[in-house]
Design an enzyme around this catalytic site. Structure first.
Site, short mmCIF file in Angstrom:
data_model
loop_
_atom_site.label_atom_id
_atom_site.label_comp_id
_atom_site.label_asym_id
_atom_site.label_seq_id
_atom_site.Cartn_x
_atom_site.Cartn_y
_atom_site.Cartn_z
N GLY A 101 -17.45 -6.31 -13.05
CA GLY A 101 -16.70 -5.65 -11.88
C GLY A 101 -15.21 -5.54 -11.98
N VAL A 102 -14.28 -4.56 -11.24
CA VAL A 102 -12.98 -4.47 -11.49
C VAL A 102 -12.36 -5.91 -11.41
CG1 VAL A 102 -10.99 -3.27 -11.16
CG2 VAL A 102 -13.02 -2.40 -10.89
N ASP A 103 -12.35 -6.70 -10.33
CA ASP A 103 -12.00 -7.53 -10.00
C ASP A 103 -11.90 -8.83 -11.08
OD1 ASP A 103 -11.29 -6.05 -7.72
OD2 ASP A 103 -12.68 -7.27 -6.38
N SER A 104 -13.25 -9.32 -11.50
CA SER A 104 -13.41 -10.35 -12.13
C SER A 104 -12.87 -9.92 -13.63
CB SER A 104 -15.01 -10.76 -12.23
OG SER A 104 -15.84 -9.94 -12.95
N SER A 105 -13.01 -8.58 -14.13
CA SER A 105 -12.58 -8.12 -15.29
C SER A 105 -11.17 -8.37 -15.37
CB SER A 105 -13.16 -6.72 -15.56
OG SER A 105 -14.51 -6.63 -15.52
N GLU A 157 5.00 2.19 10.08
CA GLU A 157 4.18 2.11 8.85
C GLU A 157 2.91 3.02 8.84
OE1 GLU A 157 4.81 -0.09 11.29
OE2 GLU A 157 2.94 -1.14 11.90
N LYS A 173 -6.44 -3.51 -3.85
CA LYS A 173 -7.54 -3.00 -4.96
C LYS A 173 -6.92 -2.06 -5.98
CE LYS A 173 -12.01 -3.04 -6.09
NZ LYS A 173 -12.82 -4.11 -6.17
N GLY A 227 1.90 -7.13 16.95
CA GLY A 227 0.58 -7.96 17.40
C GLY A 227 0.15 -7.79 18.88
N HIS A 236 5.58 1.92 15.40
CA HIS A 236 5.10 1.87 14.34
C HIS A 236 5.56 2.80 13.00
CE1 HIS A 236 2.62 -1.79 15.34
NE2 HIS A 236 2.53 -0.99 16.38
N CYS A 270 7.58 -3.59 16.72
CA CYS A 270 6.68 -3.68 17.84
C CYS A 270 6.67 -5.05 18.58
CB CYS A 270 5.19 -3.11 17.67
SG CYS A 270 4.33 -2.82 19.15
N TYR A 271 5.65 -5.83 18.70
CA TYR A 271 5.68 -7.25 19.29
C TYR A 271 6.91 -7.89 18.24
CZ TYR A 271 4.30 -12.19 19.92
OH TYR A 271 4.17 -13.17 20.62
#
Ligand code: XMP
Length: 509
Positions: free
Chosen positions: A221-225, A167, A365, A51, A165, A78-79
């Protein structure tokens, strides 16, 4: 599960990605989370993220020190490591200069997080303050030239700290370190798969919804489907999807969606044909923000009118994804300037008192796409490029007429057909056509023409925040241009958009 405490690092979504790539579920929560709430989550381990703060600032975020007493392994990054040092009785030195960039890490103890890591390995540093005195029980496990305590461990309590880090890709062995924490230290098992997620979340939805009904705005769209399929799996026909055809869709889109969702997947869907209404409200509107506002308002009105007809509806489902959730809960997310109003964010029917169901709120996603595949969503919908809510309205510069819509639909259709044929569809974030309101002179079969210009836009991107114009092969661009000019009446010139975002945006309006 692993709990990630969010101290506002730009990298904390990456930590979550890394954990989930190892097939361990994780959740990001703000530092204000109470010890009780942590206990209820039953984490196998806790990661304190990096952070921007200094632990000596009066208002810098900290965690309840009780977190270190619940007997769960903790990794501070880190932080996060400095917060640990502060809470457990060590000290951090205030630095005049930030250390930022690559450093060579020397591993002093090749065990714990460093099992299987070379003695010398690159790591990515980004910090102001530095660890100065270890808390009781800890020893230094790695160092760099500027940071003698670059890593620390108290193996008895299973507490670890990394000043760098792990990651980011600039720490090539970071994945091994994180995996050592997940599997050796915390004893996690690899159980996080989309199949297990689908089953668990279907059970949760069923329990939450009870006997009532859920309404969902399906866009294709992908998300609502995927949200629709997941809820359908949980409660079947008690999910009613509403698909609003705003008249601004691509060629045959409504027809295709109907066949997939209604006939193929057997969802309970209401199709509302509102094209006329949208077009009449958009008549002679040229300003992009006005277009977006009108479309947003009319969409809500149409959606709400349809939703009111559904009896016993108590819930509204939305395909919100994890990055939006993290952003909105972040202690550091300040207000950003509105560049374009997105009508589908935050637009809720207000007259109805509906409770929200957001079954994708913990997914990224790519996980949503995997889930879609697991739930049987056809491949071409799983891999659909994003399409904006206001549709072709923001791709017709100037006012929107039936005639212009018809021209753009044909142009767009040819473009997508050729992009697919050339194998570029999935490689591109988006590829689409824009119709310009200006005309230019041309010559066709000895005759002078004076017709419209179509622009082609194709971009690569990871998240739509930034985008590069795609370096499509000239041959492909040539085929696209030839076909459009030859096959679409009303267009006699095609141009290719070579602007990146920023400073341009992806959509033209
Ligand atoms: P811009 O044009 O701002 O777009 O670079 C970034 C991404 O968002 C999409 N977009 C929208 N998506 N509703 C949506 O669902 C909208 O109103 C909207 N406007 C833009 C755009 O296609 C790109 O992927």
């Amino acid at each position: 599960m692993i709990l990630i405490v969010d101290f506002g690092s730009q990298y904390n979504q990456l930590i979550a990605r890394r954990v989930r790539e190892s097939r361990v579920y994780c959740q990001i929560e703000p530092p204000t989370i109470s010890v009780d709430a942590v206990r209820r989550l039953k984490p196998e381990g806790i990661i304190l993220s990096g952070g921007p703060a200094s632990i000596y600032w009066k208002k810098s975020p900290k965690v309840d020190p009780g977190l270190f007493d619940i007997g769960v392994p903790v990794l501070g990054i880190c932080y996060g490591m400095q917060v640990m040092i502060g809470a457990l009785g060590g000290a951090v030195a205030r630095a005049d200069k930030r250390e930022y960039g690559m450093a060579e890490l020397t591993v002093l103890h090749p065990e714990g997080l460093f099992k299987g890591v070379d003695r010398n390995t690159p790591c990515w540093m980004s910090h102001g303050d530095s660890p100065a005195k270890l808390p009781p029980g800890f020893h230094a496990t790695a160092s760099t030239e500027n940071t003698p305590i670059a890593a620390m461990a108290d193996p008895t309590r299973k507490f670890y700290g990394l000043q760098f880090h792990p990651e980011v890709v600039h720490t090539p062995k970071g994945k091994i370190m994180l995996r050592n924490f997940l599997f050796d230290v915390c004893g996690c098992r690899r159980t996080w798969t989309m199949k297990s997620f689908a089953e668990e979340s279907a059970r949760e939805i069923e329990a939450a919804v009870g006997k009532s009904r859920v309404i969902l705005g399906l866009s294709g769209g992908v998300d609502s489907s995927v949200a629709a399929l997941l809820i359908h799996k949980a409660i079947g026909k008690r999910l009613t999807c509403i698909f609003v055809d705003n008249g601004l869709l691509r060629k045959d889109e409504a027809k295709k969606l109907k066949s997939v969702f209604k006939e193929h997947l057997d969802l309970n869907i209401r199709f509302v044909n509102a094209g006329k209404r949208f077009l009449s409200e958009l008549k002679e509107v040229v300003d992009p923000e006005k277009k977006r506002k009108i479309i947003g308002r009319v969409f809500l009105e149409v959606f709400e009118a349809e939703a009111l007809k559904i009896r016993d509806a108590e819930f509204l489902a939305q395909g919100t994804l994890y990055p939006d959730v993290i952003e909105s809960q972040s202690a550091f997310g300040g207000p950003t300037a509105v560049i374009k109003s997105h009508h589908n964010v935050g637009g809720l029917p207000k007259k109805m008192k509906l409770k929200l169901v957001e079954p994708l709120r913990y997914l990224f996603k790519d996980e949503v796409r995997k889930l879609g595949k697991t739930l049987g969503l056809p491949e071409n919908l799983v891999w659909r490029q994003p399409f904006p809510g206001p549709g072709l309205a923001v791709r017709i510069i100037g006012d929107i007429t039936q005639r212009r819509l018809a021209v753009l639909r044909e142009v767009d259709h040819i473009l997508l057909e050729e992009i697919r044929r050339a194998g570029y569809y999935q490689k591109l974030w988006q590829s689409f056509a824009v119709l310009l309101p200006i005309k230019s002179v041309g010559i066709m079969g000895d005759k002078r023409t004076y017709e419209h210009i179509a622009a082609i836009r194709a971009v690569t991107s990871k998240d739509a925040m930034t985008a590069d114009w795609a370096k499509l092969p000239h041959k492909l661009l040539g085929v696209i241009s030839n076909r459009i000019i030859n096959e679409v009446r009303g267009v006699n010139r095609v141009v290719y958009d070579i602007s990146s975002k920023p400073p341009s945006t992806i959509e033209w309006e």
